[in-house]
Design an enzyme around this catalytic site. Structure first.
Site, PDB file in Angstrom:
ATOM      1  N   ARG A   7      11.278  -7.125   5.103  1.00  0.00           N
ATOM      2  CA  ARG A   7      11.263  -5.667   4.908  1.00  0.00           C
ATOM      3  C   ARG A   7      12.236  -4.979   5.866  1.00  0.00           C
ATOM      4  NH1 ARG A   7       5.510  -2.613   4.628  1.00  0.00           N
ATOM      5  NH2 ARG A   7       5.442  -2.814   6.890  1.00  0.00           N
TER       6      ARG A   7
ATOM      7  N   LYS B  29       0.831  -1.217   0.000  1.00  0.00           N
ATOM      8  CA  LYS B  29       0.000   0.000   0.000  1.00  0.00           C
ATOM      9  C   LYS B  29       0.864   1.265   0.000  1.00  0.00           C
ATOM     10  CE  LYS B  29      -2.547  -0.578   3.675  1.00  0.00           C
ATOM     11  NZ  LYS B  29      -2.016  -1.876   4.168  1.00  0.00           N
TER      12      LYS B  29
ATOM     13  N   ARG C 197      -1.065  -9.102  13.109  1.00  0.00           N
ATOM     14  CA  ARG C 197      -1.604  -8.025  12.245  1.00  0.00           C
ATOM     15  C   ARG C 197      -2.511  -8.615  11.167  1.00  0.00           C
ATOM     16  NH1 ARG C 197       3.524  -5.193  10.155  1.00  0.00           N
ATOM     17  NH2 ARG C 197       2.162  -3.652   9.206  1.00  0.00           N
TER      18      ARG C 197
ATOM     19  N   ARG D  85      -9.702   1.609   8.744  1.00  0.00           N
ATOM     20  CA  ARG D  85      -9.190   0.276   9.047  1.00  0.00           C
ATOM     21  C   ARG D  85     -10.292  -0.610   9.621  1.00  0.00           C
ATOM     22  NH1 ARG D  85      -3.561   0.787   8.412  1.00  0.00           N
ATOM     23  NH2 ARG D  85      -2.428  -0.816   9.503  1.00  0.00           N
TER      24      ARG D  85
ATOM     25  N   ARG E  11      11.121  -2.990  11.446  1.00  0.00           N
ATOM     26  CA  ARG E  11      10.076  -2.446  12.315  1.00  0.00           C
ATOM     27  C   ARG E  11       9.656  -3.494  13.338  1.00  0.00           C
ATOM     28  NH1 ARG E  11       5.598   0.031   8.243  1.00  0.00           N
ATOM     29  NH2 ARG E  11       4.277  -0.977   9.783  1.00  0.00           N
TER      30      ARG E  11
END
Ligand code: AMP
Length: 217
Positions: free
Chosen positions: A127, A13, A171, A88, A160
């Site tokens: 990531r 996104k 998540r 969300r 992260r």
């Protein structure tokens, strides 16, 4: 164009939002980025949001909605905007209607980036973010030349907290329970456009821009 981008964590996104916002000359409003900037800046909002973010949970609606309301009040959103990471859940979607109603505006289109869970886990666990410029790299798909440093600015790369494997799984559960129902919600309103988010970034961007152009024409 007033646009919302939805998709699971790791659907790309943030990356696609940057390209789409540039193409349509609209500001990209990413609630995750705003929260992270507040966490780095040590603000009151950041302190409040941090524990939820680290756990992979949603920051409470009242806090998030007030923040989005303030941001949409800024003059650069007059000609449109791209919301990345908001709404969300369905309650936030109704609040967005109300904020836009107050501004005399409405949403044009909701773009869903579609990707399966295995790919999401692969993408998120590899990531790495630059601590200095925020650029996102990937150990497998987009590695840096210089190992643990950012090729753009030399900043240190880090993972992260919410990209750790356990938090990623949580998540995904939060997405399935709270965010995925938005897809039916917007589909029912005839506002949903779905794009396959697998494959090279440029191909996904091309598909997204073509689908959006068609949707607003
Ligand atoms: P993101 O970068 O969009 O994955 O967002 C990172 C984290 O910020 C999320 O896991 C949430 O803790 C928080 N967050 C971002 N957007 C929202 C939102 N619309 N509502 C609640 N929490 C959010």
């Amino acid at each position: 164009m007033r646009l919302v981008l939805v998709g699971p964590p790791g659907a790309g996104k943030g990356t696609q939002a940057g390209f789409i916002a540039e193409r349509f000359s609209i500001p990209q409003i990413s609630t995750g980025d705003i929260f992270r900037a507040n966490v780095s800046g040590g603000t009151k909002l950041g302190k409040l949001a941090k524990s939820f973010m680290d756990a992979g949970d949603l920051v409470p609606d009242a806090v998030t909605i007030a923040m989005v309301r303030d941001r949409l009040d800024e003059p650069d959103t007059a000609a449109g905007f791209l919301l990345d990471g908001f709404p969300r859940n369905v309650a936030q979607a109704y609040e967005l209607d109300s904020v836009l109603g107050d501004l005399g505006a409405s949403l044009d289109v909701v773009l869903e980036l579609e990707v399966d869970n295995d790919e999401v886990v692969r993408r998120l666990s590899g990531r790495r973010m630059c601590r200095k410029c925020g650029h996102i790299w990937h150990i497998e798909y987009d590695p840096t030349q210089s190992g643990g440093r950012c090729d753009l600015c030399g900043g240190e790369l880090f993972q992260r907290d919410d990209d750790q494997a356990d938090t990623v799984r949580h998540r995904l559960d939060v997405y399935a329970e709270q965010t995925a129902p938005l897809i039916q919600f917007y589909d029912g309103r005839g506002q949903l456009v779905v794009v396959d988010a697998l494959g090279p970034v440029e191909d996904v961007t091309e598909r997204a821009i073509a689908a959006l152009t068609k949707a607003i024409s």
